[in-house]
Design an enzyme around this catalytic site. Structure first.
Site, PDB file in Angstrom:
ATOM      1  N   CYS A  49      -2.185   9.601   2.621  1.00  0.00           N
ATOM      2  CA  CYS A  49      -1.770   9.001   1.344  1.00  0.00           C
ATOM      3  C   CYS A  49      -2.735   9.313   0.204  1.00  0.00           C
ATOM      4  O   CYS A  49      -2.321   9.418  -0.942  1.00  0.00           O
ATOM      5  CB  CYS A  49      -1.626   7.496   1.498  1.00  0.00           C
ATOM      6  N   GLU A  82       0.887  -1.174   0.000  1.00  0.00           N
ATOM      7  CA  GLU A  82       0.000   0.000   0.000  1.00  0.00           C
ATOM      8  C   GLU A  82       0.919   1.216   0.000  1.00  0.00           C
ATOM      9  O   GLU A  82       1.412   1.624   1.051  1.00  0.00           O
ATOM     10  CB  GLU A  82      -0.897  -0.009   1.238  1.00  0.00           C
TER      11      GLU A  82
HETATM   12  P1  NAD Z   1       7.444   5.217   7.674  1.00  0.00           P
HETATM   13  O1  NAD Z   1       8.713   5.969   7.528  1.00  0.00           O
HETATM   14  O2  NAD Z   1       6.787   5.124   8.994  1.00  0.00           O
HETATM   15  O3  NAD Z   1       7.723   3.781   7.076  1.00  0.00           O
HETATM   16  C1  NAD Z   1       6.753   2.790   7.019  1.00  0.00           C
HETATM   17  C2  NAD Z   1       7.265   1.526   7.699  1.00  0.00           C
HETATM   18  O4  NAD Z   1       8.429   1.074   7.015  1.00  0.00           O
HETATM   19  C3  NAD Z   1       7.643   1.769   9.141  1.00  0.00           C
HETATM   20  O5  NAD Z   1       7.116   0.738   9.939  1.00  0.00           O
HETATM   21  C4  NAD Z   1       9.147   1.746   9.105  1.00  0.00           C
HETATM   22  O6  NAD Z   1       9.681   1.213  10.311  1.00  0.00           O
HETATM   23  C5  NAD Z   1       9.460   0.835   7.942  1.00  0.00           C
HETATM   24  N1  NAD Z   1      10.762   1.131   7.327  1.00  0.00           N
HETATM   25  C6  NAD Z   1      11.337   2.345   7.192  1.00  0.00           C
HETATM   26  N2  NAD Z   1      12.528   2.207   6.545  1.00  0.00           N
HETATM   27  C7  NAD Z   1      12.695   0.894   6.279  1.00  0.00           C
HETATM   28  C8  NAD Z   1      13.723   0.126   5.625  1.00  0.00           C
HETATM   29  N3  NAD Z   1      14.821   0.693   5.114  1.00  0.00           N
HETATM   30  N4  NAD Z   1      13.544  -1.200   5.539  1.00  0.00           N
HETATM   31  C9  NAD Z   1      12.441  -1.779   6.003  1.00  0.00           C
HETATM   32  N5  NAD Z   1      11.453  -1.114   6.652  1.00  0.00           N
HETATM   33  C10 NAD Z   1      11.577   0.211   6.771  1.00  0.00           C
HETATM   34  O7  NAD Z   1       6.349   5.816   6.760  1.00  0.00           O
HETATM   35  P2  NAD Z   1       6.533   6.478   5.383  1.00  0.00           P
HETATM   36  O8  NAD Z   1       7.093   5.493   4.444  1.00  0.00           O
HETATM   37  O9  NAD Z   1       7.200   7.814   5.503  1.00  0.00           O
HETATM   38  O10 NAD Z   1       4.979   6.756   5.084  1.00  0.00           O
HETATM   39  C11 NAD Z   1       4.589   7.709   4.215  1.00  0.00           C
HETATM   40  C12 NAD Z   1       4.327   7.103   2.858  1.00  0.00           C
HETATM   41  O11 NAD Z   1       3.380   6.079   2.993  1.00  0.00           O
HETATM   42  C13 NAD Z   1       3.763   8.071   1.874  1.00  0.00           C
HETATM   43  O12 NAD Z   1       4.364   7.828   0.623  1.00  0.00           O
HETATM   44  C14 NAD Z   1       2.297   7.691   1.812  1.00  0.00           C
HETATM   45  O13 NAD Z   1       1.648   8.012   0.621  1.00  0.00           O
HETATM   46  C15 NAD Z   1       2.366   6.232   2.043  1.00  0.00           C
HETATM   47  N6  NAD Z   1       1.123   5.759   2.608  1.00  0.00           N
HETATM   48  C16 NAD Z   1       0.352   4.942   1.872  1.00  0.00           C
HETATM   49  C17 NAD Z   1      -0.846   4.514   2.387  1.00  0.00           C
HETATM   50  C18 NAD Z   1      -1.750   3.598   1.635  1.00  0.00           C
HETATM   51  O14 NAD Z   1      -2.701   3.128   2.223  1.00  0.00           O
HETATM   52  N7  NAD Z   1      -1.503   3.320   0.377  1.00  0.00           N
HETATM   53  C19 NAD Z   1      -1.239   4.936   3.648  1.00  0.00           C
HETATM   54  C20 NAD Z   1      -0.412   5.771   4.371  1.00  0.00           C
HETATM   55  C21 NAD Z   1       0.781   6.171   3.843  1.00  0.00           C
END
Ligand code: NAD
Length: 448
Positions: free
Chosen positions: A236, A202
């Site tokens: 998102c 997602e």
């Molecule tokens: P985040 O930084 O919290 O990362 C998400 C998860 O990935 C966390 O649990 C984190 O611990 C893990 N993570 C971070 N780096 C990692 C790595 N190198 N290896 C493995 N795991 C790792 O959140 P984010 O990514 O900044 O979230 C924002 C993004 O998420 C935006 O792009 C947004 O559009 C997207 N998003 C999508 C949805 C959806 O439903 N499609 C919903 C919310 C957010």
């Protein structure tokens, strides 16, 4: 966890139902600490928490509890002529031990809504909360540990870049469900591919919002503002940018300003209804966008409070970073267009958006937009609310993700569809066995 799953405890209807009820009661019991934590992490009001986090989750749970028995029933399907008189069914089998990874922007809802599907489908789950919403993660940990055996549901927090590879490279999960950025999504996909683990991704992206010349401008402005600036734009499915028909641009700007004023007042930093940016890193990333166009509204910031005013940008060059990256904050570029081809060319620069919105009062225009843009999900004359209807699958496509969930779709995401054909023994015509010579005509009649 593997042993717990293989003991078969998670499979019965009674067990699954009990766990869903337990989770629902836990969310109720922890409502106040959860709301306080969400306020600490993101300055969300209890009302916003209810609509987008705790209440949303409870509605998913209620729906799953109500429909679980029906979802679990094997689905009888027709049998083709070749196999008559067999009968055919699709059984829904739990996948096993699954990993669910959540982001920080809706740190409760986006971690536990997939869990509802995982529990309903009879799995064990490791859930990984985001390290960037630590207050919420700490309440979730307490809530999960008070209610579930660690062998059944295990809460993992900490740095994702360390913890997730440590788990995924040493244990073969049966499914990984990841919500977060596209960049990390690629890392997860790669690790999963090594062990042939199926994934649901997602992800995010730039979700366009088109406002046509025949749109109801005031309503459009209110709905765009509500979604774009909810959670300070850290959503998102928020409209990333608005493609507005050039003929109504000024009217739309006036209506957007009015809606922002009405919802958040003169000083949004003091508003009960307006959130904050999650951390300094995101704050610094976002304020760099503010001088990439002409500010027609907002633009004030306060680093101490991680506050960025709801901001509208005009005259934004298409090659500016604000039109390249997913914004994920309270900055809204307006891009005027004369013809739909011009607007489609802008959308085409960021293929497969997670969401797409079009505001128009003409059915033909609506149809044309819906057919011409390939997107995950979206709305006509609305923005983001499609995801609150559990009858609709929620997810992206291609760059914005793979797979979907919510309601019954969550149950299906965490179930294997096992195909079974049962053939009676009383009827066993020799025709289907060798020798085949001379039977081609008959085969051609049956199989075609
Ligand atoms: P985040 O930084 O919290 O990362 C998400 C998860 O990935 C966390 O649990 C984190 O611990 C893990 N993570 C971070 N780096 C990692 C790595 N190198 N290896 C493995 N795991 C790792 O959140 P984010 O990514 O900044 O979230 C924002 C993004 O998420 C935006 O792009 C947004 O559009 C997207 N998003 C999508 C949805 C959806 O439903 N499609 C919903 C919310 C957010």
């Amino acid at each position: 966890m593997r042993q717990f799953f293989e003991s078969g405890k998670t499979r019965s209807y009674a067990f699954r139902r009990e766990q869903l009820i337990k989770l629902k009661n836990a969310v109720r019991k922890f409502e106040e600490p959860l709301h306080e934590a969400l306020y600490a992490d993101l300055k969300k009001s209890p009302e916003e928490c209810w609509v987008t986090e705790t209440g949303f989750l409870q509605a998913e749970l209620s729906n799953a509890i109500k429909n679980l028995k029906r979802w679990m029933q094997p689905e009888l399907v027709p049998t083709n002529l070749l196999n008559i008189p067999s009968s055919s069914r699709v059984m829904k089998e739990p996948l096993g031990v699954v990993l669910i990874i959540g982001p920080w922007n809706y740190p409760l809802m986006l971690l536990l809504t997939p869990l509802v599907g995982a529990i309903a489908a009879g799995n064990c789950a490791v859930i990984k909360g985001s390290e960037f919403a630590p207050a919420t993660a700490s309440v979730i940990r307490q809530m999960m540990e008070e209610n579930f055996d660690k062998e059944y549901i295990f809460f993992q927090d900490g740095d994702g870049a360390t913890e997730i590879p440590a788990m995924m490279n040493h244990f073969s999960f049966d499914h990984v469900f990841y919500t977060g950025s596209t960049a990390v999504g690629k890392i997860i996909y790669r690790m999963a591919a090594e062990r042939l683990v199926p994934v649901t991704l997602e992800l995010g992206g730039k979700s366009p919002c088109v406002v046509e010349s025949d749109a109801h401008i005031k309503v459009a402005a209110r709905r765009i503002v509500q979604t774009k600036f909810s959670n300070a734009g850290q959503m998102c499915v928020a409209p990333d940018y608005v493609l507005v028909h050039a003929g109504i641009k000024e009217k739309l700007v006036a209506a957007l300003k009015e809606a922002i004023g009405r919802f958040y007042g003169e000083q949004p930093e003091e508003s009960y209804n307006y959130g904050k940016i999650i951390n300094e890193k995101q704050f610094s990333r976002l304020i760099a966008y503010l001088d990439q166009g002409t500010i027609v509204h907002g633009g004030r910031i306060d680093k101490q409070r991680l506050f960025i005013e709801p901001t509208i940008l005009d005259n934004v060059p298409l090659d500016a970073p604000v039109m390249q990256d997913e914004i994920f904050g309270p900055v809204l570029p307006l891009i005027p267009f004369q013809t739909s081809e011009e607007a489609l060319a802008v959308i085409a620069k960021h293929k497969n958006p997670l969401a797409f919105y079009v505001f128009t009062s003409n059915r033909r225009t609506e149809k044309k937009w819906l057919e011409e843009v390939a997107f995950g999900g979206g709305c006509v004359n609305n923005a983001s609310w499609h995801l609150t209807n559990h009858h609709l699958p929620f997810g992206g496509r291609g760059f914005s993700g793979t797979g979907h969930y919510h309601g019954r779709y969550s149950f299906e995401t965490f179930s294997h569809k096992k195909a079974v054909m049962k053939t009676p023994t009383w009827f066993d015509p020799a025709i289907k066995y060798p020798p085949f010579k001379g039977k081609l005509k008959l085969f051609k009649w049956v199989i075609r």
